[in-house]
Design an enzyme around this catalytic site. Structure first.
Site, PDB file in Angstrom:
ATOM      1  N   ASP A   1       8.148  -6.760  -6.319  1.00 15.68           N
ATOM      2  CA  ASP A   1       6.895  -6.134  -6.764  1.00 15.68           C
ATOM      3  C   ASP A   1       5.775  -7.171  -6.764  1.00 15.68           C
ATOM      4  O   ASP A   1       4.969  -7.247  -7.699  1.00 15.68           O
ATOM      5  CB  ASP A   1       7.033  -5.464  -8.141  1.00 15.68           C
ATOM      6  CG  ASP A   1       5.814  -4.595  -8.485  1.00 15.68           C
ATOM      7  OD1 ASP A   1       4.985  -4.354  -7.601  1.00 15.68           O
ATOM      8  OD2 ASP A   1       5.706  -4.160  -9.654  1.00 15.68           O
TER       9      ASP A   1
ATOM     10  N   HIS B   1       2.954  -5.944  -2.504  1.00 17.21           N
ATOM     11  CA  HIS B   1       1.564  -5.481  -2.359  1.00 17.21           C
ATOM     12  C   HIS B   1       0.796  -6.570  -1.624  1.00 17.21           C
ATOM     13  O   HIS B   1       0.393  -7.564  -2.223  1.00 17.21           O
ATOM     14  CB  HIS B   1       0.941  -5.232  -3.733  1.00 17.21           C
ATOM     15  CG  HIS B   1       1.666  -4.185  -4.535  1.00 17.21           C
ATOM     16  ND1 HIS B   1       1.316  -2.850  -4.512  1.00 17.21           N
ATOM     17  CD2 HIS B   1       2.719  -4.272  -5.375  1.00 17.21           C
ATOM     18  CE1 HIS B   1       2.132  -2.164  -5.316  1.00 17.21           C
ATOM     19  NE2 HIS B   1       2.997  -3.002  -5.849  1.00 17.21           N
ATOM     20  N   PHE B   2       0.626  -6.383  -0.299  1.00 23.26           N
ATOM     21  CA  PHE B   2      -0.038  -7.422   0.498  1.00 23.26           C
ATOM     22  C   PHE B   2      -1.563  -7.291   0.472  1.00 23.26           C
ATOM     23  O   PHE B   2      -2.254  -8.136   1.041  1.00 23.26           O
ATOM     24  CB  PHE B   2       0.482  -7.409   1.931  1.00 23.26           C
ATOM     25  CG  PHE B   2       1.893  -7.937   2.057  1.00 23.26           C
ATOM     26  CD1 PHE B   2       2.142  -9.299   1.984  1.00 23.26           C
ATOM     27  CD2 PHE B   2       2.965  -7.076   2.219  1.00 23.26           C
ATOM     28  CE1 PHE B   2       3.439  -9.802   2.096  1.00 23.26           C
ATOM     29  CE2 PHE B   2       4.263  -7.560   2.327  1.00 23.26           C
ATOM     30  CZ  PHE B   2       4.498  -8.930   2.260  1.00 23.26           C
ATOM     31  N   ARG B   3      -2.078  -6.215  -0.165  1.00 26.30           N
ATOM     32  CA  ARG B   3      -3.533  -6.076  -0.370  1.00 26.30           C
ATOM     33  C   ARG B   3      -4.331  -6.074   0.941  1.00 26.30           C
ATOM     34  O   ARG B   3      -5.479  -6.536   0.957  1.00 26.30           O
ATOM     35  CB  ARG B   3      -4.067  -7.218  -1.258  1.00 26.30           C
ATOM     36  CG  ARG B   3      -3.238  -7.498  -2.516  1.00 26.30           C
ATOM     37  CD  ARG B   3      -3.614  -6.562  -3.641  1.00 26.30           C
ATOM     38  NE  ARG B   3      -3.053  -6.956  -4.922  1.00 26.30           N
ATOM     39  CZ  ARG B   3      -2.349  -6.130  -5.711  1.00 26.30           C
ATOM     40  NH1 ARG B   3      -2.118  -4.874  -5.348  1.00 26.30           N
ATOM     41  NH2 ARG B   3      -1.912  -6.531  -6.878  1.00 26.30           N
TER      42      ARG B   3
ATOM     43  N   HIS C   1       7.378   4.899  -8.351  1.00 25.48           N
ATOM     44  CA  HIS C   1       6.946   4.179  -9.566  1.00 25.48           C
ATOM     45  C   HIS C   1       7.154   5.169 -10.702  1.00 25.48           C
ATOM     46  O   HIS C   1       6.386   6.118 -10.864  1.00 25.48           O
ATOM     47  CB  HIS C   1       5.474   3.743  -9.462  1.00 25.48           C
ATOM     48  CG  HIS C   1       4.971   3.089 -10.705  1.00 25.48           C
ATOM     49  ND1 HIS C   1       4.477   1.796 -10.741  1.00 25.48           N
ATOM     50  CD2 HIS C   1       4.893   3.528 -11.977  1.00 25.48           C
ATOM     51  CE1 HIS C   1       4.135   1.476 -11.982  1.00 25.48           C
ATOM     52  NE2 HIS C   1       4.357   2.522 -12.752  1.00 25.48           N
TER      53      HIS C   1
ATOM     54  N   HIS D   1      11.247  -1.004  -9.597  1.00 25.55           N
ATOM     55  CA  HIS D   1      11.152  -1.823 -10.823  1.00 25.55           C
ATOM     56  C   HIS D   1      11.714  -1.198 -12.111  1.00 25.55           C
ATOM     57  O   HIS D   1      10.981  -0.973 -13.058  1.00 25.55           O
ATOM     58  CB  HIS D   1       9.719  -2.317 -11.055  1.00 25.55           C
ATOM     59  CG  HIS D   1       8.587  -1.323 -10.847  1.00 25.55           C
ATOM     60  ND1 HIS D   1       8.623  -0.030 -11.303  1.00 25.55           N
ATOM     61  CD2 HIS D   1       7.388  -1.474 -10.239  1.00 25.55           C
ATOM     62  CE1 HIS D   1       7.486   0.562 -10.965  1.00 25.55           C
ATOM     63  NE2 HIS D   1       6.722  -0.286 -10.334  1.00 25.55           N
TER      64      HIS D   1
END
Ligand code: NCD
Ligand code: ZN
Ligand code: ZN
Length: 428
Positions: free
Chosen positions: A287, A56-58, A173, A221
């Site tokens: 993750d 998650h590089f935001r 997910h 995950h």
């Protein structure tokens, strides 16, 4: 350029040489390869660099965000990762083709490693357009960080069919909110585990039990051996994270260990580790989900879920290899070869036709992880104090982007897509 050294080639450690062309592609590999110029990698161990299937590089995100493609890919490079899948729960979320195109521009402007921007699967009508530009799809079956709509159960078969038609992979997910146990206010990680129990994960995987043939499903995950086994039985791929493999709810308790799906009890963690160690969980992924220290210091119930990990994933596992707790072959497959095969990319092995993406390592130099020594902008790690082995050098397409543990690259990242599978032939 011809590199000479000692490294992991065809499942073994051996002396070898490999030639790399001007595009950074390996042309020849063998005991002795002719050509010049030549570079001797000395007595360091050479390994293919890693591919992180879950980060998650935001980016895009709020201006005070703890991460973007620049900071996150410097961390990745230092941690031995040369390509990563970017998740769509950004602000705003990646739910339209225009937003994917905007992400591609951001990647080209400031990523230092290659990024695969995934789109969120929120409604069937958008899938076709998204499928032309996105790298792959992500389906959130439960609410987590971000503002993404969880599709209705009745919509799921249509969504799966649409993704299959795109030929792109689908990462899931997998938690089923119908199996959550609402509590007043969880205050530590054990309560978080009871609130979002392992049964919710299995139930969500079960909801995918008759996928359309030809759909590449990947369970993100996985937290239990049973979930990993079930994914395998269904013909789905799966990934385990370093935090679910190495940390448990019984030992750590604060919001700094709050993550979705939750950390599990120590006995559950050990069983998951055993599956991974013996090569029965095909992939490893971080993750990487950085949050600021101030948000993580909020009361447990309000603090966001997620832990950073792209910089530490491979170094932590390499130390377990050094100790004899994890076969090197299992690690290289899980972090490099299998993710490359899953995405259909020519990488993840030191073989002709693959990109020359590799690390040099000194197995005599483990060091204690300290957040203050990491580049991670969020400023903390759930693995503080653990031993790790960081790459000495990291080469991407034959160019050095990390030299002696320092980042020396600049903006060579590309926006990539998973290679779409062709549609199945009509049954005549
Ligand atoms: C992730 C995040 O912060 O983006 N959080 C997490 O707890 N894993 C989202 C996710 O992967 O569920
Ligand atoms: Zn998730
Ligand atoms: Zn995630």
């Amino acid at each position: 350029m011809v590199f000479e050294g000692r490294g992991y080639w065809r499942g073994k450690i051996t002396d070898f040489e490999f030639g790399v062309d001007a595009e950074g592609i390996i042309t020849r590999v063998g005991k002795s390869v002719r050509g010049s110029p030549r570079k001797n990698l000395g007595d360091l161990l050479v390994l293919p660099s890693g591919i992180d299937l879950h980060a998650h590089f935001r980016d895009p995100g709020p201006t005070d965000s703890v991460e973007n493609f620049d900071s996150g890919t410097v961390s990745a490079a230092l941690g031995g990762i040369s390509a990563a899948v970017d998740m769509p729960n950004t602000v705003p979320p990646t739910t339209t083709a225009d937003r994917v195109v905007d992400k591609i521009a951001r990647i080209r402007a400031r990523a230092h490693i290659d990024i695969l921007p995934y789109a969120a699967l929120t409604g069937a009508s958008s899938v076709r357009r998204l499928g032309h530009v996105a790298a792959g799809f992500k389906l959130f079956l439960a609410p987590t960080t971000g503002d993404l709509k969880v599709p209705e159960t009745s919509e799921i078969p249509t969504l799966l069919e649409e993704v299959r038609a795109s030929g792109l992979p689908l990462h899931v997910h997998a938690e089923d909110p119908a199996k959550f146990n609402p509590r007043e206010s969880p205050t530590e990680t054990d309560a978080w585990d009871r609130l979002r129990p392992a049964a919710a994960e299995l139930a969500a995987i079960e909801r995918l039990s008759s996928p359309p043939p030809g759909l590449r499903i990947h369970i993100a995950h996985v937290t239990t051996a049973a979930a990993a086994d079930r994914a395998r039985e269904l013909g789905a791929g799966s990934e385990a994270t370093p935090h679910h493999l190495l940390l448990s709810s019984s030992v750590f308790g604060t919001a700094f260990q709050k993550v979705n799906p939750p950390l599990r009890a120590e006995s559950v963690r050990k069983e998951l580790w055993e599956r991974f160690r013996t090569g029965r969980i095909p992939m490893l992924a971080s993750d990487h989900a950085p949050h600021s220290i101030s948000l993580k210091e909020e009361p447990f119930a309000e603090a966001p879920s997620g832990v950073p990990g792209i910089e530490t994933m491979m170094p932590l596992m390499l130390e377990l290899v050094r100790r004899g707790d994890l076969p090197l072959q299992v690690l290289v497959r899980a972090i490099a070869r299998h993710p490359a095969l899953h995405l259909g990319l020519p990488r993840g092995a030191l073989e002709p036709g693959c990109e020359a993406n590799f690390l040099t390592l000194d197995f005599r130099a483990p060091r204690a992880l300290r957040a203050r020594n990491l580049s991670a902008r969020c400023g903390w790690t759930p693995f503080e104090g653990r031993s790790a082995i960081f790459p000495v050098d990291h080469y991407v397409r034959g160019n050095r982007i990390v030299e002696d543990g320092e980042f020396v690259g600049s903006g060579h990242g590309r926006a990539l897509r998973a290679t779409p599978l062709p549609p199945p032939l009509p049954k005549s």
